[in-house]
Enzyme design. Structure first.
Site, PDB file in Angstrom:
ATOM      1  N   ARG A  49      19.576 -21.795 -31.154  1.00 11.34           N
ATOM      2  CA  ARG A  49      19.010 -20.447 -31.815  1.00 11.34           C
ATOM      3  C   ARG A  49      19.270 -20.648 -33.336  1.00 11.34           C
ATOM      4  O   ARG A  49      20.319 -21.489 -33.976  1.00 11.34           O
ATOM      5  CB  ARG A  49      19.556 -19.317 -31.438  1.00 11.34           C
ATOM      6  CG  ARG A  49      21.044 -18.988 -31.720  1.00 11.34           C
ATOM      7  CD  ARG A  49      21.648 -17.748 -31.746  1.00 11.34           C
ATOM      8  NE  ARG A  49      22.997 -17.585 -31.915  1.00 11.34           N
ATOM      9  CZ  ARG A  49      23.645 -17.766 -33.000  1.00 11.34           C
ATOM     10  NH1 ARG A  49      23.155 -17.962 -34.195  1.00 11.34           N
ATOM     11  NH2 ARG A  49      25.210 -17.615 -32.795  1.00 11.34           N
ATOM     12  N   GLY A  50      18.571 -19.937 -34.172  1.00 14.87           N
ATOM     13  CA  GLY A  50      18.948 -19.737 -35.619  1.00 14.87           C
ATOM     14  C   GLY A  50      20.003 -19.068 -35.987  1.00 14.87           C
ATOM     15  O   GLY A  50      20.689 -18.361 -35.146  1.00 14.87           O
ATOM     16  N   GLY A  51      20.726 -19.019 -37.175  1.00 17.93           N
ATOM     17  CA  GLY A  51      21.923 -18.244 -37.462  1.00 17.93           C
ATOM     18  C   GLY A  51      22.962 -19.080 -37.478  1.00 17.93           C
ATOM     19  O   GLY A  51      22.969 -20.298 -37.417  1.00 17.93           O
ATOM     20  N   TYR A  55      29.813 -13.262 -32.430  1.00 18.03           N
ATOM     21  CA  TYR A  55      30.618 -13.256 -31.259  1.00 18.03           C
ATOM     22  C   TYR A  55      29.835 -12.592 -30.211  1.00 18.03           C
ATOM     23  O   TYR A  55      28.902 -11.552 -30.677  1.00 18.03           O
ATOM     24  CB  TYR A  55      31.984 -11.852 -31.654  1.00 18.03           C
ATOM     25  CG  TYR A  55      32.534 -11.366 -30.392  1.00 18.03           C
ATOM     26  CD1 TYR A  55      33.479 -12.291 -29.744  1.00 18.03           C
ATOM     27  CD2 TYR A  55      32.265 -10.226 -30.060  1.00 18.03           C
ATOM     28  CE1 TYR A  55      34.098 -11.770 -28.670  1.00 18.03           C
ATOM     29  CE2 TYR A  55      32.903  -9.739 -28.877  1.00 18.03           C
ATOM     30  CZ  TYR A  55      33.910 -10.587 -28.200  1.00 18.03           C
ATOM     31  OH  TYR A  55      34.453  -9.969 -27.209  1.00 18.03           O
ATOM     32  N   HIS A  56      30.294 -12.903 -28.967  1.00 18.92           N
ATOM     33  CA  HIS A  56      29.491 -11.877 -27.724  1.00 18.92           C
ATOM     34  C   HIS A  56      30.634 -11.729 -26.981  1.00 18.92           C
ATOM     35  O   HIS A  56      31.639 -12.512 -26.538  1.00 18.92           O
ATOM     36  CB  HIS A  56      28.267 -12.859 -27.072  1.00 18.92           C
ATOM     37  CG  HIS A  56      27.399 -13.263 -27.942  1.00 18.92           C
ATOM     38  ND1 HIS A  56      26.524 -12.344 -28.550  1.00 18.92           N
ATOM     39  CD2 HIS A  56      26.648 -14.383 -28.290  1.00 18.92           C
ATOM     40  CE1 HIS A  56      25.863 -12.641 -29.169  1.00 18.92           C
ATOM     41  NE2 HIS A  56      25.459 -14.044 -28.988  1.00 18.92           N
ATOM     42  N   ALA A 120      22.969  -8.165 -34.349  1.00 19.31           N
ATOM     43  CA  ALA A 120      22.710  -9.293 -34.826  1.00 19.31           C
ATOM     44  C   ALA A 120      21.267  -9.800 -34.246  1.00 19.31           C
ATOM     45  O   ALA A 120      20.979  -9.390 -33.171  1.00 19.31           O
ATOM     46  CB  ALA A 120      23.569 -10.368 -34.431  1.00 19.31           C
ATOM     47  N   CYS A 151      28.148 -14.301 -38.784  1.00 19.95           N
ATOM     48  CA  CYS A 151      26.716 -14.740 -39.483  1.00 19.95           C
ATOM     49  C   CYS A 151      26.706 -15.057 -40.810  1.00 19.95           C
ATOM     50  O   CYS A 151      25.902 -14.988 -41.558  1.00 19.95           O
ATOM     51  CB  CYS A 151      25.917 -13.056 -39.506  1.00 19.95           C
ATOM     52  SG  CYS A 151      25.474 -12.792 -37.519  1.00 19.95           S
TER      53      CYS A 151
END
Length: 186
Positions: A49-51, A55-56, A120, A151
């Protein structure tokens, strides 16, 4: 997720949104800078993915969105804007004013002292089918963000609905997301 994207593109399968929570982990997007991984207290996963780093974990709603953008005008900027509006509309259900900021992807909250990110956005598109998606902080352990520069943005913090005094169950957010989805994407 990649299998579903392939089915959407090659076989016309229906669009799909997955709502889930992850165990504590960090993900690195395609723009992640190694300097922003400060203290990897959790597993780190490279994503397409972009970015940058994010954290998840428990207390955070993850929404993986798999849509055929060719059916929606093949406009990636509009899609990102629609994802942000989806979150803004859902947060309104809890009297929380989420906002966009120029030059910063995601949804921001004005706090007493500054601004903080509450959601996010990190997506990928393959042959005009989207995947990855958004994360919204309901009640995660915000200290888990200390292992990264979220980010890649050092000047602002992160927040959650709970930190803002909004105590809800994940199911309530899911309901608000479904309702705002129908207004934005239907």
């Amino acid at each position: 997720m990649e299998d579903r994207v392939k089915l959407i593109r090659e076989q016309g399968a229906n669009d799909l949104v997955w709502l889930l929570e992850h165990p504590p982990l960090y993900t690195a997007g395609t723009s992640a800078n190694a300097r922003d991984l400060l203290n990897p207290a959790f597993p780190v996963y490279q994503t397409g993915r972009g970015g940058q780093y994010t954290y998840h974990g428990p207390g955070q709603r993850i929404a993986y969105v798999m849509l055929d953008l060719q059916k929606r005008g093949s406009d990636l900027r509009r899609y990102i804007c629609d994802l942000e509006q989806w979150i803004i509309e859902a947060l309104k259900e809890f009297h929380v004013k989420g906002e966009r900021r120029s030059g910063r992807v995601g949804i921001w909250i004005t706090t007493k002292n500054n601004e903080a990110k509450i959601a996010a956005v990190g997506v990928r598109v393959r042959k005009w089918v989207t995947y990855h998606g958004v994360s919204i902080n309901v009640n995660p352990d915000l200290s888990h963000y200390n292992g990264i520069v979220p980010c890649g943005i050092k000047d602002y913090g992160v927040t959650s609905l709970q930190a803002l005094g909004v105590k809800i169950q994940m199911a309530a957010l899911d309901e608000a997301l479904q309702q705002s989805w129908n207004r934005i994407f239907a």
